[in-house]
Design an enzyme around this catalytic site. Structure first.
Site, PDB file in Angstrom:
ATOM      1  CB  SER A   1     -30.780   5.534  -1.837  1.00 54.93           C
ATOM      2  OG  SER A   1     -31.359   4.870  -1.044  1.00 54.93           O
ATOM      3  CG  HIS A   2     -32.283   8.674   0.667  1.00 52.95           C
ATOM      4  ND1 HIS A   2     -32.908   7.580   0.392  1.00 52.95           N
ATOM      5  CD2 HIS A   2     -32.798   9.336   0.396  1.00 52.95           C
ATOM      6  CE1 HIS A   2     -33.016   7.215  -0.871  1.00 52.95           C
ATOM      7  NE2 HIS A   2     -33.949   8.531  -0.977  1.00 52.95           N
TER       8      HIS A   2
ATOM      9  CG  ASP B   1     -31.511   1.672  -3.443  1.00 56.03           C
ATOM     10  OD1 ASP B   1     -30.566   1.925  -3.634  1.00 56.03           O
ATOM     11  OD2 ASP B   1     -32.394   1.018  -3.068  1.00 56.03           O
TER      12      ASP B   1
HETATM   13  P1  NDP Z   1     -34.963  -1.296   1.545  1.00 59.89           P
HETATM   14  O1  NDP Z   1     -35.892  -1.946  -0.064  1.00 59.89           O
HETATM   15  O2  NDP Z   1     -33.964  -1.144   1.311  1.00 59.89           O
HETATM   16  O3  NDP Z   1     -35.784  -1.752   2.737  1.00 59.89           O
HETATM   17  C1  NDP Z   1     -37.007  -1.610   3.090  1.00 59.89           C
HETATM   18  C2  NDP Z   1     -36.868  -2.282   4.821  1.00 59.89           C
HETATM   19  O4  NDP Z   1     -36.698  -2.842   4.818  1.00 59.89           O
HETATM   20  C3  NDP Z   1     -35.756  -1.439   5.777  1.00 59.89           C
HETATM   21  O5  NDP Z   1     -36.292  -1.419   6.497  1.00 59.89           O
HETATM   22  C4  NDP Z   1     -35.194  -3.036   5.578  1.00 59.89           C
HETATM   23  O6  NDP Z   1     -34.229  -2.901   6.641  1.00 59.89           O
HETATM   24  C5  NDP Z   1     -35.991  -4.068   5.937  1.00 59.89           C
HETATM   25  N1  NDP Z   1     -35.464  -5.183   5.121  1.00 59.89           N
HETATM   26  C6  NDP Z   1     -34.502  -4.941   3.849  1.00 59.89           C
HETATM   27  N2  NDP Z   1     -33.865  -6.320   3.734  1.00 59.89           N
HETATM   28  C7  NDP Z   1     -34.947  -6.667   4.477  1.00 59.89           C
HETATM   29  C8  NDP Z   1     -35.044  -8.226   5.145  1.00 59.89           C
HETATM   30  N3  NDP Z   1     -34.316  -9.070   4.024  1.00 59.89           N
HETATM   31  N4  NDP Z   1     -35.600  -8.861   5.860  1.00 59.89           N
HETATM   32  C9  NDP Z   1     -35.929  -8.423   6.670  1.00 59.89           C
HETATM   33  N5  NDP Z   1     -35.932  -6.505   6.524  1.00 59.89           N
HETATM   34  C10 NDP Z   1     -35.267  -6.421   5.465  1.00 59.89           C
HETATM   35  O7  NDP Z   1     -35.927   0.713   1.186  1.00 59.89           O
HETATM   36  P2  NDP Z   1     -36.496   1.341   0.204  1.00 59.89           P
HETATM   37  O8  NDP Z   1     -35.231   0.589  -1.001  1.00 59.89           O
HETATM   38  O9  NDP Z   1     -38.205   1.060  -0.397  1.00 59.89           O
HETATM   39  O10 NDP Z   1     -35.760   2.728   0.251  1.00 59.89           O
HETATM   40  C11 NDP Z   1     -34.836   2.948   1.083  1.00 59.89           C
HETATM   41  C12 NDP Z   1     -34.634   4.222   1.142  1.00 59.89           C
HETATM   42  O11 NDP Z   1     -34.577   5.410   0.225  1.00 59.89           O
HETATM   43  C13 NDP Z   1     -35.220   4.068   2.956  1.00 59.89           C
HETATM   44  O12 NDP Z   1     -35.236   4.626   3.847  1.00 59.89           O
HETATM   45  C14 NDP Z   1     -36.896   5.282   2.762  1.00 59.89           C
HETATM   46  O13 NDP Z   1     -36.846   6.720   2.801  1.00 59.89           O
HETATM   47  C15 NDP Z   1     -36.206   6.125   1.324  1.00 59.89           C
HETATM   48  N6  NDP Z   1     -36.420   7.183   0.646  1.00 59.89           N
HETATM   49  C16 NDP Z   1     -37.092   8.287   0.264  1.00 59.89           C
HETATM   50  C17 NDP Z   1     -37.068   9.355  -0.634  1.00 59.89           C
HETATM   51  C18 NDP Z   1     -37.907  10.818  -0.514  1.00 59.89           C
HETATM   52  O14 NDP Z   1     -39.020  10.990  -0.668  1.00 59.89           O
HETATM   53  N7  NDP Z   1     -37.538  11.301   0.118  1.00 59.89           N
HETATM   54  C19 NDP Z   1     -38.335   8.138  -1.760  1.00 59.89           C
HETATM   55  C20 NDP Z   1     -38.418   7.083  -1.210  1.00 59.89           C
HETATM   56  C21 NDP Z   1     -37.970   6.285  -0.892  1.00 59.89           C
HETATM   57  P3  NDP Z   1     -32.755  -2.648   6.807  1.00 59.89           P
HETATM   58  O15 NDP Z   1     -32.258  -0.761   6.538  1.00 59.89           O
HETATM   59  O16 NDP Z   1     -31.848  -2.576   8.326  1.00 59.89           O
HETATM   60  O17 NDP Z   1     -31.992  -2.960   5.494  1.00 59.89           O
HETATM   61  O1  PYC Z   2     -34.891   7.828  -3.776  1.00 58.58           O
HETATM   62  O2  PYC Z   2     -37.016   7.422  -4.499  1.00 58.58           O
HETATM   63  C1  PYC Z   2     -35.860   7.737  -3.761  1.00 58.58           C
HETATM   64  C2  PYC Z   2     -36.009   9.543  -3.268  1.00 58.58           C
HETATM   65  C3  PYC Z   2     -37.212  10.560  -3.520  1.00 58.58           C
HETATM   66  C4  PYC Z   2     -36.549  11.667  -2.786  1.00 58.58           C
HETATM   67  C5  PYC Z   2     -35.848  11.410  -2.249  1.00 58.58           C
HETATM   68  N1  PYC Z   2     -35.251   9.659  -2.609  1.00 58.58           N
END
Ligand code: NDP
Ligand code: PYC
Length: 338
Positions: free
Chosen positions: A48-49, A189
């Protein structure tokens, strides 16, 4: 166009992304930092990033919303406190500009806070903290984004998807790292689900009438996301606004106005870090203790720890290259040459 998957080396992907950034007005120093960050996300399966975000980077740059040439200003504001004004540029170059000073302060005092403001973060957070843990430090970071999350029980979006990432060294293997949005699902996502035409699980968002929906398009078109875990995720999202915006001097997720920049996608906010030397005054057992608790969690039956999927994906990419669909590869070539 073919439907085949190609495999590209990390360095080749970095070069291609760098070309796209420089072609769109990013300085060569900033382009390298952003290209490595984005290629690292793709390599680790943070899809997603990863390269999914390249059209958004380009569109934001073209709109004049973000300054790819920005030169950050680092301010030393206390024995354990560094502030950075990113001058409307991307967060990662601002972070890099301060990193050496932060490390010096952690070595001097045992801890350092880093507050970045007037910055655009459009990526995953784990690349910001994992390198600290690789050097034996504990690091926590939060960033706010664009208002698309309704507070628990509320009606209008106030919070961003406001992620939090944490990294800690542990014995004998890669650091313990988690990186997660404080919304029920990351906005990226939802966009991917909308593009691929599949429903979300229940409990992730509401439509434009505030009614629960599993349709990603209804969330994107006037609807909103929910915090994860009801009131508990809500408080985390609020804490992220406080640390990333109020404390840094950046904008809240609902505070910046990008309406005059058609195509702008990068949130203009702030980022907060705290970095700790865990062995300062201790007995040197910290990394071992972290391994112990991680082992206990696995022995208790958790399938895997956060970060393990990424590291497994990274190891696979080191052997076989980073898989890219032909469609995505063509998209990147078009951005680089078009
Ligand atoms: P996920 O729900 O995919 O994963 C969250 C964390 O949980 C990760 O560290 C992942 O590890 C871990 N994980 C996932 N499944 C399991 C499992 N079954 N057992 C144990 N650990 C698990 O992340 P999000 O969808 O919440 O976020 C995705 C990305 O989006 C992040 O990198 C976040 O920084 C980014 N983001 C950026 C934003 C911005 O403003 N720049 C805003 C919002 C999100 P693993 O990676 O190894 O699967
Ligand atoms: O996936 O929520 C997100 C996000 C917001 C800004 C960058 N990524």
């Amino acid at each position: 166009m073919t439907t085949d998957t190609i495999h590209i080396g990390y360095d080749d992907l970095v070069s291609l992304l760098e070309r796209i950034f420089t072609r769109n007005g990013v300085s060569s120093a900033n382009a390298r930092i952003l290209a490595e960050n984005c290629a690292g996300c793709e390599r680790d399966g943070s899809l997603s990033h990863g390269i999914f975000r390249m059209p958004g980077y380009v569109s934001s740059l073209k709109s004049g919303w973000v300054d790819g040439q920005a030169v950050p200003e680092v301010e030393d504001v206390g024995p354990a406190f560094v502030r950075v004004h990113a001058n409307g540029g991307f967060t990662q170059p601002a972070f890099f500009a301060a990193r050496k000073r932060v490390m010096e302060k952690v070595r001097e005092t045992g801890v350092c806070v880093l507050a970045i403001r007037r910055s655009h973060h459009f990526s995953a957070l784990w690349p910001d903290v994992e390198p600290f843990a690789d050097e034996g430090f504990v690091a926590l970071t939060v960033v706010n984004s664009m208002a698309c999350v309704v507070p628990h029980g509320g009606k209008t979006a106030v919070f961003g998807t406001n992620p939090i990432a944490f990294a800690s060294p542990r014995d004998g293997t890669f650091p313990f790292v988690f990186d997660q949005a404080s919304s029920a699902i990351a906005h990226g996502d939802v966009q991917i689900a909308a593009r691929e035409d599949h429903d979300l699980k229940p409990g992730m968002g509401v439509d434009s009438n505030g009614q629960p929906t599993t349709d990603p398009k209804a969330i994107l078109n006037g609807g909103a996301l929910l915090p994860f875990g009801g009131h508990k995720g809500n408080s985390i999202a609020l804490m992220v606004e406080i640390l990333s915006a109020a404390l840094t001097g950046g904008y809240f997720s609902g505070e910046f106005d990008w309406s005059g920049h058609k195509g702008a996608q990068t949130p203009y906010t702030g980022q907060f870090f705290i970095v700790i030397d865990p062995d300062r005054g201790g007995d040197g057992s910290f990394a071992h203790r972290v391994s112990q608790i991680c082992d206990l969690v696995l022995e208790a039956g958790q399938d895997r720890l956060p970060g393990e999927r990424r590291h497994a994906t990274r190891a696979k990419a080191a052997e076989a290259g980073i898989p890219l669909s032909a469609k995505n590869h063509e998209m990147l070539l078009a951005l680089a040459d078009g």
